[in-house]
Design a protein around this motif. Structure first.
Motif: not given
Length: 526
Positions: A308-329
């Protein structure tokens, strides 16, 4: 070579002194001494238990002589055989004992300062439990080929960074113990496949093993490797704890013809992975890439590793999961305290978030979005003992990975010459005159024993706490002294989000309040 100079000198002096002793009896004591040393050196070269003795005949006994004096000198030497000591004396002694199945009990009570700040412990129960098996597993993936992972595994270390025999021993140890061996980003070598141990194939920004002629991702080459039976999961490496924001580095001295063939790079040239991936450039594209790999691999679990580095980058991935329904295992958190064979000093010491804080941020985010039950979380960063595992699980992980602990089990003495290709124990070198001295069968046994005995200890901790499985450990079970007169549980010390809390608004949590709104699913920028 200089490491054989003393042995050769003893052999020559034996011949000279023996010849002189026929004419002058006064030379006989010297002949006896040099003969004994020459025989000792010959035995060092022929025996197969100690790589250090095979690579440094006679000379190695200066080190082992201190170890043989007693436990107190052995522990002292284990701590002081290197200028830098990333592990405490107790931790390094523990690996030594458990890898060799030496009794790891201690007399005279704790060696920790129980009134010192940051002292930690797990509370015991008045009604201890009984757990029959120490083989604790975690189910990963919901596709066509899910994987049952051990709660303790070998973290990413590439062929190239490690020698052929080191890879062989790690994989054979993993096969015997039923735990996985992460390939690192250096691709799947023939040595990873010989024993048939479970592999997690790590895909870095260099796409080694699935690389086209221009260095980009090649789906056909990926599929060829991904469908191998021993490849159980796929891990996309976004960043590495020891050098986040910096590409992987394999110095030219270690890029042999075999390494070049395995990775698809030029021989004898520094092999430097790009700092960022070319297959995706946004959080959403990352998740689409993960989904693509899952399909190409036949439904095997696919996830990613990051520091983890910039928190907003990880938050962006988390938002992409929530919005798209795609997620890693799964997601593996690599702490800034992680090690490597070659990295700039500033990156190793001052870049990236430490593992505990990074793990809690990821865990909290997934809980807040009600995604935690669908995504498994692993963690790595100076994990050696059963208590290290228990504390990491209490902070939100499902399993733990370790690298240096397993390297110590192989015989690593932290000579810190990984980048020079002159590792004295044959662990981190491509010089065959050095790595051939590492006896695979013996070191595989030590790798297996270290894993086995550590999980035995974890089972005992769980029983003492009255728990049934590592997944039962929560932050309320681990306590920390925060001052000479104050103790707090991890549950009280840290803010843990409630399920779905992020779906209802921004929680009263400093990092989320500062960066959640600014994170974007279509960009890693704010």
């Amino acid at each position: 070579m200089s490491r054989y100079a003393l042995y050769v000198a003893c052999v020559v002096l034996t011949l000279i002194c023996t010849a002189l002793s026929w004419a002058h009896p006064g030379w006989r004591p010297a002949a006896v001494v040099f003969t004994a040393l020459a025989l000792l050196g010959t035995w060092d070269l022929l025996q197969r238990r100690s790589t250090l003795r095979r690579n440094y005949p006679i000379l190695a006994h200066f080190r082992y002589g201190l170890e043989s004096i007693g436990p107190e000198m052995r522990q002292y030497f284990i701590e002081s055989d290197t200028a830098e000591v990333p592990f405490s004396r107790q931790q390094r002694a523990l690996v030594y004992q458990r890898s060799k199945s030496v009794n790891d009990t201690r007399p005279f009570g704790t060696q920790q300062d129980v009134y010192g700040v940051d002292y930690e412990w797990i509370n015991h129960s008045m009604a201890p439990s009984f757990i029959e098996s120490h083989d604790f597993r975690i189910a990963v993936g919901r596709g066509a080929a899910p994987y049952s992972a051990s709660v303790f595994n070998i973290s990413a270390m590439s062929f190239g960074s490690l020698s052929p025999n080191a890879i062989r021993a790690l994989n054979e140890g993993a096969r015997r113990g039923g735990f996985y061996h992460d390939t690192g980003e250096g691709s799947i070598s023939p040595y990873h496949l010989e024993a048939g141990g479970d592999l997690v194939w790590e895909i870095g920004s260099g796409y080694f093993g699935c690389r086209d002629e221009k260095g980009g991702f090649d789906p056909e080459r990926f599929a060829t490797n991904a469908v191998r039976p021993s490849v159980r999961m796929i891990e996309v490496k976004l960043s590495q704890g020891a050098k986040p924001g910096h590409g992987g580095v394999l110095p030219a001295a270690k890029v042999s013809a075999e390494i070049a063939l395995t990775r698809g790079v030029p021989q004898g040239v520094d092999c430097i992975s790009p700092a960022r991936h070319s297959a995706f450039s946004t959080p959403l594209q990352l998740l689409e890439f993960v989904e693509r790999l899952r399909g190409l691999s036949g439904g095997k679990p696919v996830g990613f590793k990051l520091a983890i580095g910039h928190p907003w980058e990880w938050f962006g991935i988390a938002k992409a999961m929530h919005e798209s329904g795609l997620h890693p295992d799964f997601i593996v958190i690599d702490g800034a305290e992680g090690g490597t064979g070659a990295a700039p000093a500033e990156f190793m010491d001052h870049v990236g978030v430490p593992m505990h804080e990074a793990l809690m941020l990821v865990h909290n985010t997934l809980v807040g979005l009600e995604l935690r039950d669908r995504i498994r979380v692993g963690a790595a960063g100076k994990i050696v003992s059963a208590f290290d595992i228990a504390r990491t699980l209490a902070l939100g992980a499902d399993w733990c990975n370790a690298a240096r602990g397993f390297m110590f089990a192989l015989g690593c003495i932290q000579a810190q010459s990984c980048h020079t290709d002159r590792c004295p124990t044959g662990v981190a070198t491509q010089d065959p005159t050095r790595w051939r001295g590492l006896e695979v069968a013996d070191k595989a046994t030590r790798v297996h024993h270290f894993h086995e005995n550590t999980l035995h200890a974890l089972r005992d901790l769980l029983c003492a706490a009255g728990l049934e499985h590592p997944s039962d450990i929560g932050p309320e079970h681990v306590l920390r002294r925060v001052s000479p007169i104050e103790v707090r549980s991890l549950a009280a010390l840290y803010r843990f989000l409630e399920p779905g809390e992020l779906l209802k608004g921004i929680p009263e949590h400093a990092v989320f309040k500062a960066f959640w709104r600014r994170a974007r699913s279509d960009s890693f920028s704010q």
